[in-house]
Design a protein around this motif. Structure first.
Motif, mmCIF file in Angstrom:
data_model
loop_
_atom_site.group_PDB
_atom_site.id
_atom_site.type_symbol
_atom_site.label_atom_id
_atom_site.label_comp_id
_atom_site.label_asym_id
_atom_site.label_seq_id
_atom_site.Cartn_x
_atom_site.Cartn_y
_atom_site.Cartn_z
ATOM 1 N N CYS A 121 76.798 55.833 32.104
ATOM 2 C CA CYS A 121 77.117 54.469 31.700
ATOM 3 C C CYS A 121 76.159 54.039 30.603
ATOM 4 O O CYS A 121 74.941 54.092 30.780
ATOM 5 C CB CYS A 121 76.992 53.509 32.885
ATOM 6 N N CYS A 122 76.692 53.598 29.492
ATOM 7 C CA CYS A 122 75.864 53.202 28.355
ATOM 8 C C CYS A 122 76.207 51.778 27.938
ATOM 9 O O CYS A 122 77.354 51.484 27.592
ATOM 10 C CB CYS A 122 76.070 54.159 27.184
ATOM 11 N N ALA A 123 75.208 50.907 27.977
ATOM 12 C CA ALA A 123 75.385 49.515 27.560
ATOM 13 C C ALA A 123 74.588 49.276 26.281
ATOM 14 O O ALA A 123 73.400 49.574 26.210
ATOM 15 C CB ALA A 123 74.905 48.572 28.662
ATOM 16 N N VAL A 124 75.271 48.735 25.282
ATOM 17 C CA VAL A 124 74.630 48.392 24.009
ATOM 18 C C VAL A 124 74.623 46.869 23.890
ATOM 19 O O VAL A 124 75.658 46.229 24.071
ATOM 20 C CB VAL A 124 75.400 49.003 22.818
ATOM 21 N N SER A 125 73.471 46.291 23.609
ATOM 22 C CA SER A 125 73.377 44.837 23.486
ATOM 23 C C SER A 125 72.316 44.481 22.455
ATOM 24 O O SER A 125 71.579 45.336 21.974
ATOM 25 C CB SER A 125 73.032 44.200 24.840
ATOM 26 N N GLY A 126 72.244 43.197 22.147
ATOM 27 C CA GLY A 126 71.291 42.769 21.139
ATOM 28 C C GLY A 126 69.853 42.959 21.552
ATOM 29 O O GLY A 126 69.022 43.444 20.782
ATOM 30 N N PHE A 127 69.535 42.581 22.815
ATOM 31 C CA PHE A 127 68.136 42.565 23.242
ATOM 32 C C PHE A 127 67.875 43.370 24.507
ATOM 33 O O PHE A 127 66.748 43.379 24.998
ATOM 34 C CB PHE A 127 67.683 41.114 23.447
ATOM 35 N N GLY A 128 68.888 44.048 25.042
ATOM 36 C CA GLY A 128 68.685 44.826 26.248
ATOM 37 C C GLY A 128 69.156 44.088 27.478
ATOM 38 O O GLY A 128 69.526 42.911 27.430
ATOM 39 N N GLN A 129 69.126 44.785 28.602
ATOM 40 C CA GLN A 129 69.675 44.254 29.851
ATOM 41 C C GLN A 129 68.691 43.424 30.651
ATOM 42 O O GLN A 129 69.031 42.901 31.708
ATOM 43 C CB GLN A 129 70.193 45.414 30.711
ATOM 44 N N ASP A 130 67.466 43.285 30.171
ATOM 45 C CA ASP A 130 66.491 42.429 30.850
ATOM 46 C C ASP A 130 65.583 41.780 29.808
ATOM 47 O O ASP A 130 65.732 42.028 28.610
ATOM 48 C CB ASP A 130 65.675 43.205 31.894
ATOM 49 N N GLY A 131 64.659 40.949 30.270
ATOM 50 C CA GLY A 131 63.761 40.261 29.362
ATOM 51 C C GLY A 131 64.233 38.854 29.045
ATOM 52 O O GLY A 131 65.400 38.502 29.262
ATOM 53 N N PRO A 132 63.339 38.021 28.517
ATOM 54 C CA PRO A 132 63.660 36.601 28.292
ATOM 55 C C PRO A 132 64.740 36.346 27.244
ATOM 56 O O PRO A 132 65.311 35.257 27.208
ATOM 57 C CB PRO A 132 62.316 36.001 27.844
ATOM 58 N N MET A 133 65.034 37.335 26.378
ATOM 59 C CA MET A 133 66.037 37.134 25.335
ATOM 60 C C MET A 133 67.346 37.857 25.639
ATOM 61 O O MET A 133 68.237 37.904 24.791
ATOM 62 C CB MET A 133 65.491 37.597 23.973
ATOM 63 N N ARG A 134 67.487 38.396 26.822
ATOM 64 C CA ARG A 134 68.642 39.253 27.126
ATOM 65 C C ARG A 134 69.975 38.540 26.948
ATOM 66 O O ARG A 134 70.974 39.161 26.593
ATOM 67 C CB ARG A 134 68.548 39.836 28.538
ATOM 68 N N ASP A 135 70.008 37.227 27.172
ATOM 69 C CA ASP A 135 71.274 36.495 27.076
ATOM 70 C C ASP A 135 71.530 35.910 25.693
ATOM 71 O O ASP A 135 72.559 35.267 25.473
ATOM 72 C CB ASP A 135 71.296 35.370 28.117
ATOM 73 N N PHE A 136 70.606 36.143 24.762
ATOM 74 C CA PHE A 136 70.808 35.622 23.410
ATOM 75 C C PHE A 136 71.926 36.417 22.723
ATOM 76 O O PHE A 136 71.892 37.642 22.709
ATOM 77 C CB PHE A 136 69.536 35.757 22.575
ATOM 78 N N PRO A 137 72.900 35.747 22.126
ATOM 79 C CA PRO A 137 73.894 36.493 21.343
ATOM 80 C C PRO A 137 73.243 37.041 20.080
ATOM 81 O O PRO A 137 72.287 36.462 19.551
ATOM 82 C CB PRO A 137 74.958 35.444 21.028
ATOM 83 N N ALA A 138 73.764 38.158 19.571
ATOM 84 C CA ALA A 138 73.142 38.773 18.397
ATOM 85 C C ALA A 138 74.157 39.580 17.605
ATOM 86 O O ALA A 138 75.097 40.139 18.169
ATOM 87 C CB ALA A 138 71.994 39.691 18.822
ATOM 88 N N ILE A 139 73.960 39.594 16.310
ATOM 89 C CA ILE A 139 74.663 40.515 15.426
ATOM 90 C C ILE A 139 73.620 41.137 14.507
ATOM 91 O O ILE A 139 72.440 40.766 14.550
ATOM 92 C CB ILE A 139 75.773 39.821 14.598
ATOM 93 N N ASP A 140 74.049 42.057 13.666
ATOM 94 C CA ASP A 140 73.135 42.823 12.836
ATOM 95 C C ASP A 140 72.115 41.955 12.104
ATOM 96 O O ASP A 140 70.900 42.176 12.208
ATOM 97 C CB ASP A 140 73.951 43.639 11.825
ATOM 98 N N GLN A 141 72.569 40.958 11.356
ATOM 99 C CA GLN A 141 71.632 40.223 10.524
ATOM 100 C C GLN A 141 70.683 39.366 11.347
ATOM 101 O O GLN A 141 69.563 39.079 10.905
ATOM 102 C CB GLN A 141 72.379 39.359 9.500
ATOM 103 N N VAL A 142 71.086 38.974 12.557
ATOM 104 C CA VAL A 142 70.177 38.241 13.436
ATOM 105 C C VAL A 142 69.030 39.155 13.874
ATOM 106 O O VAL A 142 67.861 38.745 13.888
ATOM 107 C CB VAL A 142 70.937 37.682 14.655
ATOM 108 N N ILE A 143 69.354 40.397 14.213
ATOM 109 C CA ILE A 143 68.305 41.344 14.606
ATOM 110 C C ILE A 143 67.425 41.679 13.405
ATOM 111 O O ILE A 143 66.200 41.854 13.548
ATOM 112 C CB ILE A 143 68.919 42.611 15.218
ATOM 113 N N GLN A 144 67.996 41.765 12.215
ATOM 114 C CA GLN A 144 67.172 41.967 11.028
ATOM 115 C C GLN A 144 66.145 40.850 10.903
ATOM 116 O O GLN A 144 64.990 41.076 10.523
ATOM 117 C CB GLN A 144 68.039 42.012 9.767
ATOM 118 N N SER A 145 66.552 39.646 11.241
ATOM 119 C CA SER A 145 65.663 38.491 11.159
ATOM 120 C C SER A 145 64.594 38.525 12.249
ATOM 121 O O SER A 145 63.395 38.404 11.977
ATOM 122 C CB SER A 145 66.488 37.209 11.266
ATOM 123 N N VAL A 146 65.027 38.703 13.498
ATOM 124 C CA VAL A 146 64.112 38.654 14.636
ATOM 125 C C VAL A 146 63.086 39.790 14.587
ATOM 126 O O VAL A 146 61.917 39.614 14.949
ATOM 127 C CB VAL A 146 64.905 38.701 15.955
#
Length: 389
Positions: A121-146
């Motif tokens: 089972c492989c899950a791909v997400s912006g910030f991972g399945q745990d941590g304080p930012m896990r529920d933040f929505p993300a796309i490529d340019q947002v991750i480039q920023s963060v």
């Protein structure tokens, strides 16, 4: 022999870029990829400015050639039942829902692996399945920023954040995801019990690894990286981009012998007699003066001719080209880099995996699927009726 992943079935519930591109690499290596889409289809089907291509947008075709499209409404009991049936008969399950959504749909890794202990089972997400930012929505340019990536791109002295000009985070994340899945498949096949794996891919994590050349150095020396424009990672003033008579050329003269050959090719060997430019250390101290001294010599050169001359002299150099010009390079011919596939009644050229095998390597001749094109075929093989509605 067969392709390396022949016989591997992937239930791909991912959408847009990172997940689908990851499974595309695996598809090119022979895996059967069942692309499960909602009734409205993967959003990337509509990533186009050409109204006539909506539903089969150019980036969608490139990232989904060779896959089978199945429509399932996961909000319905029938859709979830069909999803579970497809996953139960697959080797790998890939999803990029927001964290927690798969569990709410009954597609969480824990439940799936109880039914099929060998499942990966492989899950791909912006910030991972745990941590304080896990529920933040993300796309490529947002991750480039963060991630800080946008502070590395651009010229020194320009503090405005600048995005890399293509979805570099999605692309690298896709490669890392494909790598992780291959590692898990190897692990599963070597395990006496055939035990599966749970993979958590974070776009943010992947980007930090992608920036390892600067992040790794910072971890050791504590010095934050800064913008370097077109200057190479070595920091050498002879590893930069220079203006020629008809364009620009990038030079990668880092070693002393390469600098000597560069000077000889430009006809300015006398510069090496200047103590400011004689050694790598001195050149770093007097980098602006050296570049100012070199620029008139570059300005007299034709970029194509200089590129060839420097290559013959053993100096890394490349003319600055547009993407279109690069795609027309004779060097790319015969490299199996492009595939000719069916596309919406015609033909289309898509990219292959970017590497070659001596035999049974990456590639296929199948086009991207129309929305739901294989729903009946796949579900009938599982003894199910259509669950699209």
């Amino acid at each position: 022999m067969a392709q390396p992943l022949a016989g591997l079935r992937i239930a791909d519930f991912s959408h847009v870029i990172a997940g689908p591109l990851a499974t595309q690499f695996l598809c090119l290596l022979g895996a059967e990829v069942i692309k499960v889409e909602p009734p409205q289809g993967d959003a990337m089907r509509f990533y186009t400015r050409d109204p006539e291509r909506r539903g089969m947008a150019e980036p969608f075709i490139g990232a989904n050639a060779g896959k089978k499209s199945v429509i399932l409404d996961l909000k319905s009991d029938e859709g979830r039942e069909a999803a579970l049936a497809i996953i139960a008969q697959s080797d790998v399950f890939v999803e990029n829902f927001r964290p927690g959504v798969a569990e709410r749909l009954g597609l969480g890794a824990e439940a799936l692996r109880k039914a099929n202990p060998g499942l990966i089972c492989c899950a791909v997400s912006g910030f991972g399945q745990d941590g304080p930012m896990r529920d933040f929505p993300a796309i490529d340019q947002v991750i480039q920023s963060v991630s800080g990536l946008m502070t590395l791109t651009g010229s020194p002295g320009n503090e405005k954040p600048l995005r890399v000009g293509f979805p570099i985070v999605d692309t690298y994340c896709a490669l890392l995801t494909a790598f992780a899945i291959l590692a898990a498949v190897t692990q599963q096949r070597a395990d006496p019990e055939g035990k599966g794996q749970v993979i958590d891919v974070s776009m943010l994590d992947a980007t930090m690894v992608m920036m390892s050349s600067v992040v790794g150095a910072m971890l050791i020396n504590g010095t934050p990286p800064s913008r370097s424009g077109n200057r190479g990672f070595s920091g050498a003033p002879t590893a930069d981009t220079f203006a020629c008579a008809d364009g620009q050329i990038t030079i990668g003269a880092v070693q002393q012998v390469q600098v000597e050959r560069l000077m000889a090719a430009l006809g300015c060997e006398a510069l090496l007699d200047d103590p400011r430019f004689a050694t790598p250390e001195a050149r770093m101290v007097h980098d602006e003066a050296l570049q100012a001294a070199l620029q008139p010599y570059f300005a007299k050169e034709n970029s194509d001719a200089l590129e060839a001359r420097l290559a013959a002299a053993g100096v890394p150099a490349g003319k600055v080209r547009s993407v279109l010009d690069a795609m027309e390079l004779e060097q790319l011919e015969g490299r199996d880099l492009f595939l000719d596939v069916p596309a919406d009644g015609g033909r289309a050229t898509v990219l292959n995996a970017g590497f070659r095998f001596a035999h049974d390597g990456p590639g296929h001749g199948r086009g991207a699927p129309k929305l739901g094109e294989h729903t009946e075929e796949v579900l009938a093989a599982l003894g199910l009726k259509s669950a699209a509605q």
